[in-house]
Design a protein around this motif. Structure first.
Motif, short mmCIF file in Angstrom:
data_model
loop_
_atom_site.label_atom_id
_atom_site.label_comp_id
_atom_site.label_asym_id
_atom_site.label_seq_id
_atom_site.Cartn_x
_atom_site.Cartn_y
_atom_site.Cartn_z
N THR A 105 73.30 61.76 -4.28
CA THR A 105 72.46 60.65 -4.03
C THR A 105 71.86 61.36 -2.40
OG1 THR A 105 74.23 59.56 -2.29
CG2 THR A 105 74.05 58.89 -4.48
N TRP A 106 70.35 60.94 -2.42
CA TRP A 106 69.66 61.48 -1.35
C TRP A 106 68.57 60.25 -0.67
CZ3 TRP A 106 66.91 66.86 -1.44
CH2 TRP A 106 66.56 67.15 -0.32
N ASP A 107 69.29 59.68 0.42
CA ASP A 107 68.91 58.86 1.14
C ASP A 107 67.81 59.20 2.29
OD1 ASP A 107 68.23 56.40 2.04
OD2 ASP A 107 70.02 55.55 2.91
N SER A 108 66.52 59.31 1.88
CA SER A 108 65.67 60.12 2.79
C SER A 108 64.84 59.03 3.59
CB SER A 108 64.52 60.96 2.17
OG SER A 108 63.74 60.23 1.27
N LYS A 109 64.49 59.28 4.82
CA LYS A 109 63.87 58.10 5.76
C LYS A 109 62.14 58.55 5.52
CE LYS A 109 67.08 56.02 7.36
NZ LYS A 109 68.20 56.40 6.50
N PRO A 110 61.48 57.80 5.85
CA PRO A 110 59.96 57.77 5.68
C PRO A 110 59.34 59.19 6.23
CG PRO A 110 60.38 55.69 6.40
CD PRO A 110 61.68 56.45 6.61
N PRO A 129 73.78 68.27 -18.43
CA PRO A 129 74.33 66.91 -19.08
C PRO A 129 75.55 66.30 -18.37
CG PRO A 129 74.07 69.01 -20.74
CD PRO A 129 73.80 69.45 -19.35
N GLY A 130 75.48 65.32 -18.26
CA GLY A 130 76.47 64.46 -17.38
C GLY A 130 76.33 64.21 -15.90
N ALA A 131 75.19 65.06 -15.60
CA ALA A 131 74.93 65.04 -13.99
C ALA A 131 73.70 63.92 -13.93
CB ALA A 131 74.28 66.43 -13.55
N ARG A 132 73.84 63.60 -12.65
CA ARG A 132 72.78 62.48 -12.24
C ARG A 132 72.35 62.60 -10.58
NH1 ARG A 132 76.68 57.05 -12.54
NH2 ARG A 132 78.34 57.72 -10.92
N MET A 133 71.29 61.98 -10.40
CA MET A 133 71.01 61.92 -8.94
C MET A 133 70.22 60.70 -8.61
SD MET A 133 68.20 64.41 -7.11
CE MET A 133 67.18 64.23 -5.57
N LEU A 134 70.27 60.07 -7.48
CA LEU A 134 69.84 59.04 -7.09
C LEU A 134 68.94 59.15 -5.69
CD1 LEU A 134 69.22 55.95 -7.40
CD2 LEU A 134 71.30 55.34 -6.21
N TRP A 135 67.78 58.81 -5.82
CA TRP A 135 66.79 59.64 -4.71
C TRP A 135 65.88 58.36 -4.10
CZ3 TRP A 135 61.51 62.26 -5.51
CH2 TRP A 135 60.96 62.76 -4.07
N ARG A 136 65.99 58.30 -2.92
CA ARG A 136 65.13 57.03 -2.28
C ARG A 136 64.22 57.94 -1.41
NH1 ARG A 136 67.07 52.24 1.65
NH2 ARG A 136 64.95 51.80 2.60
N VAL A 234 67.38 47.52 -3.94
CA VAL A 234 67.17 48.22 -5.35
C VAL A 234 68.32 49.63 -4.97
CG1 VAL A 234 66.14 49.85 -6.82
CG2 VAL A 234 64.69 47.64 -5.67
N TRP A 235 68.24 50.19 -3.85
CA TRP A 235 69.20 51.39 -3.39
C TRP A 235 70.62 51.02 -3.60
CZ3 TRP A 235 69.10 56.64 -2.87
CH2 TRP A 235 70.22 57.08 -2.21
N GLN A 236 70.89 49.88 -2.71
CA GLN A 236 72.46 49.48 -3.10
C GLN A 236 72.82 48.84 -4.36
OE1 GLN A 236 72.12 46.31 0.35
NE2 GLN A 236 72.33 47.92 2.06
N SER A 237 71.88 48.35 -5.07
CA SER A 237 72.31 47.93 -6.37
C SER A 237 72.62 48.92 -7.25
CB SER A 237 71.23 46.83 -6.91
OG SER A 237 71.59 46.48 -8.25
N TRP A 238 71.68 50.07 -7.53
CA TRP A 238 71.90 51.10 -8.26
C TRP A 238 72.92 52.03 -7.82
CZ3 TRP A 238 66.24 53.34 -10.03
CH2 TRP A 238 65.52 52.24 -10.47
N ARG A 239 73.09 52.13 -6.43
CA ARG A 239 74.27 52.80 -6.12
C ARG A 239 75.72 52.36 -6.56
NH1 ARG A 239 75.11 55.84 0.07
NH2 ARG A 239 77.30 56.92 -0.86
#
Length: 244
Positions: A105-110, A129-136, A234-239
């Protein structure tokens, strides 16, 4: 003054005891990885800026590797500003590789593109396979009272050997990007992107599902705070969905 420097390197693996540990943390010319207090659910690191921002000739590089089954949470405590380049150019590039079962998970700032800046930003992601990423991420065209500079933001994500997301967001010409049907009056472009897995969570009217496992919510706005508040939801829900 041109500043190239070494890339910022973050490598994380899961050890025999099931702990997520950093095996390589190297500060680069612009960012330094710093461990945060343990809070469970993986390794938590901050990418801390070591310079004032991007100037003409700067080349910011980041390389992130997440090993099999490991979990890494990256956050940026402050945003990045590309200042007036006075006719020059700069670039930002991140290369991310996530092994089977790994998670990032990568929570970037503006990312603020001041008037006079000319930046190329590239994000290259490979997930097994089986890997995932969440990026803001959020692009801000100009500081307060500015029209904003030039930026071309390219993203390429490959999951299990197949392209999942290929995007070339060309915002280099203010006259074109301000046309109706492009950005119009909006100067904020923010997104939460899930790669390698369906993020689940609450539905959103701006959600786009990819042809493979993943989705994105992209928002446009004229003021950063309102866009950031909606992205945070959205970020909090998906995370939270991913943690479940």
């Amino acid at each position: 003054m041109t500043r190239h420097g070494e890339p910022t390197v973050v490598t994380v693996h899961r050890d025999a005891g099931g702990r997520d540990v950093a095996t390589d943390l190297r500060p680069g010319g612009f960012l330094a990885p710093r461990p945060l207090c343990p809070s469970g659910g993986g390794l938590h690191l901050a990418l801390v800026g070591t310079t004032a921002g991007l100037l003409a000739g700067d080349e910011l590089r980041i390389r992130v590797t997440v090993g099999p089954g490991a979990r890494l949470h990256l956050m940026e405590p402050a945003g990045l500003v590309a200042y007036d380049h006075r006719g020059g150019r700069s670039s930002w590039r991140a290369v991310v590789e996530i092994a089977p079962g790994g998670e990032l998970t990568w929570d970037s700032k503006p990312f603020v593109v001041s008037t006079g800046a000319d930046v190329t930003r590239d994000m290259d992601v490979t997930t097994a396979p089986g890997a995932r990423m969440l990026w803001r991420d959020t692009l801000v065209l100009g500081r307060s009272g500015e029209r904003g500079g030039r930026i071309r933001a390219r993203t390429r994500a490959v999951h299990d050997g197949r392209e999942l997301l290929v995007e070339d967001l060309d915002l280099t010409d203010p006259g074109v990007r301000e046309l109706p049907g492009v950005l119009g009056p909006h100067r904020i472009v923010g997104a939460v992107t899930a790669l390698g897995a369906d993020p689940g969570g609450a539905t959103h009217p701006s959600r786009t599902d990819f042809a493979g496992p993943g989705a994105q919510v992209r928002l446009l706005g004229t003021e950063a705070p309102s866009v950031e508040r909606e992205l945070t939801g959205v970020w909090q829900s998906w995370r939270a969905s991913g943690d479940g």
